[in-house]
Design an enzyme around this catalytic site. Sequence first.
Site, PDB file in Angstrom:
ATOM      1  N   CYS A  40     -34.037  33.709-100.538  1.00 14.16           N
ATOM      2  CA  CYS A  40     -33.648  35.095 -99.966  1.00 14.16           C
ATOM      3  C   CYS A  40     -32.494  36.382-100.638  1.00 14.16           C
ATOM      4  O   CYS A  40     -32.867  37.444 -99.614  1.00 14.16           O
ATOM      5  CB  CYS A  40     -32.684  34.329 -98.701  1.00 14.16           C
ATOM      6  SG  CYS A  40     -31.110  33.845 -98.865  1.00 14.16           S
ATOM      7  N   LYS A  63     -32.789  19.660 -88.168  1.00 18.47           N
ATOM      8  CA  LYS A  63     -34.212  19.929 -87.883  1.00 18.47           C
ATOM      9  C   LYS A  63     -35.044  21.023 -89.237  1.00 18.47           C
ATOM     10  O   LYS A  63     -34.957  22.107 -89.283  1.00 18.47           O
ATOM     11  CB  LYS A  63     -35.388  20.676 -87.060  1.00 18.47           C
ATOM     12  CG  LYS A  63     -35.575  21.080 -86.815  1.00 18.47           C
ATOM     13  CD  LYS A  63     -37.147  20.751 -87.214  1.00 18.47           C
ATOM     14  CE  LYS A  63     -38.951  21.371 -86.836  1.00 18.47           C
ATOM     15  NZ  LYS A  63     -39.471  22.026 -87.705  1.00 18.47           N
ATOM     16  N   GLU A  88     -27.812  32.817 -90.557  1.00 18.76           N
ATOM     17  CA  GLU A  88     -28.538  33.150 -93.177  1.00 18.76           C
ATOM     18  C   GLU A  88     -29.622  33.742 -92.700  1.00 18.76           C
ATOM     19  O   GLU A  88     -30.638  33.443 -92.831  1.00 18.76           O
ATOM     20  CB  GLU A  88     -28.114  31.853 -93.646  1.00 18.76           C
ATOM     21  CG  GLU A  88     -27.511  32.532 -95.024  1.00 18.76           C
ATOM     22  CD  GLU A  88     -28.951  32.898 -95.946  1.00 18.76           C
ATOM     23  OE1 GLU A  88     -29.622  33.690 -96.105  1.00 18.76           O
ATOM     24  OE2 GLU A  88     -29.423  32.087 -96.441  1.00 18.76           O
ATOM     25  N   GLU A 102     -39.467  42.576 -97.267  1.00 20.98           N
ATOM     26  CA  GLU A 102     -39.470  41.518 -98.245  1.00 20.98           C
ATOM     27  C   GLU A 102     -40.290  41.071 -98.815  1.00 20.98           C
ATOM     28  O   GLU A 102     -41.406  40.175 -98.060  1.00 20.98           O
ATOM     29  CB  GLU A 102     -38.540  40.806 -97.786  1.00 20.98           C
ATOM     30  CG  GLU A 102     -37.414  39.327 -98.672  1.00 20.98           C
ATOM     31  CD  GLU A 102     -36.933  38.685 -97.691  1.00 20.98           C
ATOM     32  OE1 GLU A 102     -36.247  37.733 -98.731  1.00 20.98           O
ATOM     33  OE2 GLU A 102     -36.964  38.406 -96.370  1.00 20.98           O
TER      34      GLU A 102
END
Length: 480
Positions: free
Chosen positions: A285, A176, A251, A383
């Site tokens: 990331c 997906k 993750e 972030e």
Amino acid sequence: MAVKTDSYLMSINGEWVGSELDTLDVVNPANDEVVGTVPHGGEKEAEQAVEAAYEAFQSWSNLTAHDRAGYLKKLNQLMLDNQEELAQLMTIEMGKPINESRGEVKYAASFIEWFAEEGKRVDGDVIPTHAAGKRLHVWKKPVGVVAAITPWNFPAAMLTRKMGPALASGCTIIMKPSSESPLTAVKLMELCEQAGFPKGVVNLLTGSSSKIAKVVMENSKVRKVTFTGSTEVGKTLIRQSADQVKKLSLELGGHAPLVVLDDADIDLAVKGTVASKFRNAGQTCICANRIYVQEGVYDEFVEKLTKAVKELKVGNGTDESVDIGPLINQDGLDKVKRHVDDASSKGATVMTGGEPITDNGGVFYQPTVVKDVNQSMIVMQEETFGPVTPVEKVSSDDEAVQMANDTPYGLAAYVFTENVSRGTQLIEKLDFGIVGWNDGGPSAAQVPFGGMKESGLGREGGHEGIEEFVESQYVSIGLH
């Protein structure tokens, strides 16, 4: 490759389906053009994919690891043969500069190649017995049907990092991809078909993330979910997995510090910072989000970093000379702007950049360096996911460690020092799953990728990566 609007389908049990469904537009953030549509699949299609993968698991898991490796090796070669088409699709659907996209295709293919071989090395064990007449064994078995949910920023590599170990270990998979960049995944599915994977072994769903996730989390035939995305969503999946104790690999978010000590090679540190921070316009990331520089080299570092960032070219990723592409959408741009404006209002100085680029119709932000930031500023707490480099002065190694660790995240960190003793001691104190020492690009297929604290569970890549897709079965054999 000419930019055109194509209608793409999803694949369930070896059939391309979804033509009767409503569609989702895929938009190039560099120019706001619709470059494709995909079916808006939901719970019905997800249930069909689960059933297909469950049925295929029975035969796929019974193949030898060598036989499964044969399929993966074909897929690896097909990806390399189709590198340019995959790269062009990636660039027009999410904006990544074309040279970065080409690099990602090679990186993505390397996971398929690595796990084709690693699947042959999923070893069990023979344990010395505690009693005469017994033999003690540990067998490794594939966990079962796997659902892989991936983000928009690495449309190929995030899939293959999950597909490779799942398929090599004997699991079947439901993919997906993000609805913002699904076209690369469709092409990967086509290549799986060309590689000859049996029906139902690999399935592709596009559409409603919430409805599809509901099915894979509630259906007991899905035994493993592997997800890359935000920590917030990851926590939701953990809660949803509790009823079935479903196996998870997560993750999640990061907020990577980069530390420059006063004995560092400053030119190397600047090069590493630019390589880490500005790859994919800062939308990774593991990119450096917080830069801590010791006071003795602070001014030199900021000056050289600013000069290097001023030389970066921003534009449509299809241009071979472009270094920085667009942000993925307006929300991403608004977040970057909010972080920079907040820092400026609290006394930080913008050395270069600091503004959106509004004259080309896309979603762009200037490559930015901000100096004299402090811990009160949002950019040092959240972030950013954009091309912004905030630099803070520190006085000692211990202060750098304390500030670097002052976050709920623990995915990646970077350290620049020429002193082996200092570097070793500093890194041992860092609570991060990945550390680049004098290296702004530490990722590779053969190494474990994953984080500590709220940055996730489990590891991807390396020999650890395939262990996430198998179960240990202990067998005690009584002889008579």
